[in-house]
Design an enzyme around this catalytic site. Structure first.
Site, PDB file in Angstrom:
ATOM      1  CE  LYS A  16     -12.297 -32.212 -11.496  1.00  0.00           C
ATOM      2  NZ  LYS A  16     -12.623 -32.028 -12.923  1.00  0.00           N
ATOM      3  NE  ARG A  91      -4.125 -34.052 -12.635  1.00  0.00           N
ATOM      4  CZ  ARG A  91      -5.119 -33.262 -13.008  1.00  0.00           C
ATOM      5  NH1 ARG A  91      -6.090 -33.761 -13.748  1.00  0.00           N
ATOM      6  NH2 ARG A  91      -5.138 -31.999 -12.653  1.00  0.00           N
ATOM      7  NE  ARG A 130     -14.096 -21.748 -19.722  1.00  0.00           N
ATOM      8  CZ  ARG A 130     -13.445 -22.459 -18.796  1.00  0.00           C
ATOM      9  NH1 ARG A 130     -13.933 -22.574 -17.571  1.00  0.00           N
ATOM     10  NH2 ARG A 130     -12.306 -23.057 -19.099  1.00  0.00           N
ATOM     11  NE  ARG A 163      -9.759 -18.331 -20.725  1.00  0.00           N
ATOM     12  CZ  ARG A 163     -10.125 -18.349 -19.453  1.00  0.00           C
ATOM     13  NH1 ARG A 163      -9.441 -17.649 -18.566  1.00  0.00           N
ATOM     14  NH2 ARG A 163     -11.164 -19.042 -19.052  1.00  0.00           N
ATOM     15  NE  ARG A 174      -8.222 -29.114 -19.988  1.00  0.00           N
ATOM     16  CZ  ARG A 174      -8.987 -28.171 -19.446  1.00  0.00           C
ATOM     17  NH1 ARG A 174      -9.470 -27.181 -20.205  1.00  0.00           N
ATOM     18  NH2 ARG A 174      -9.292 -28.211 -18.159  1.00  0.00           N
TER      19      ARG A 174
END
Length: 224
Positions: A16, A91, A130, A163, A174
């Protein structure tokens, strides 16, 4: 020229933010990420920012009505007169209701809800891959942009880490929140004819081209 009032939907990691940057460039629209707006209001010490800070300092969720007031404060500015891009709000169905009331009270309406779709597996692959270097924050991805030497930053030789936010278990939580709270908005905007779906697994350029074509068509239709 008709307003382009857009919201971005999609799971974390669907792209996004990247597509928002393209939309800003293509259509000269302001981009508002909810978290950024709230932090700016608190930092600037606006009346609404002070109210939001009280909730945030207590560790409570900022109420939907207050979040919408803060957002509408931005949408009332001159820079948003021709439209806007919202990311992170609404949301939930409740927030969508509040936004609808805020816009209709100003004789405005949403133009479209743009959904970037990606499977849970793809999101986990993108985000969990990542890596960031501990010294200067250089970013890598184990699949898409790997370092020359595994676990070592090409630029400063420091160690690469994953992370906590990028660990699979965190991403799964999430995603669970997204499916529970935000996915019902997909059905809502689909039923109202505002939803437009895009395959978030395509290349960034392909997704951007599809979105650009759709938004230009929407603007032409509104101009008729």
């Amino acid at each position: 020229m008709p307003e382009l009032n857009l919201i971005l939907l999609g799971p974390p990691g669907a792209g996004k933010g990247t597509q928002a940057e393209r939309l800003v460039d293509d259509f000269d629209l302001p981009y508002y990420a909810t978290g950024d707006i709230l932090r700016a209001a608190v930092k600037d010490g606006t009346d609404l920012g002070k109210k939001a800070k009280e909730y945030m300092d207590r560790g409570d969720l900022v109420p939907d009505d207050l979040i919408c007031e803060v957002i509408m404060e931005r949408l009332d500015t001159a820079e948003a007169a021709d439209g806007f891009i919202l990311d992170g709000f609404p949301r939930t169905r409740g927030q969508a209701d509040v936004l609808d009331r805020g816009l209709s009270g100003r004789q405005r309406r949403l133009t479209a809800a743009l959904l970037l779709d990606a499977s849970d597996e793809e999101v986990i692959r993108r985000l969990s891959g990542r890596r960031i270097c501990v010294k200067n924050g250089h970013l890598y991805h184990v699949d898409f942009d790997p370092p020359k030497r595994e676990g070592i930053c090409d630029q400063d030789g420091s160690r690469l880490i994953q992370r906590d936010d990028d660990k699979p278990e965190t991403i799964e939580r999430r995603l669970a929140t997204y499916h529970e709270q935000t996915e019902p908005l997909v059905e809502r905007y689909d039923e109202s004819g505002l939803l437009h779906r895009f395959d978030g697994t395509l290349s960034q350029d392909e997704v951007a081209a599809h979105i650009r074509k759709t938004v230009r068509t929407l603007r032409l239709e509104d101009d008729l």
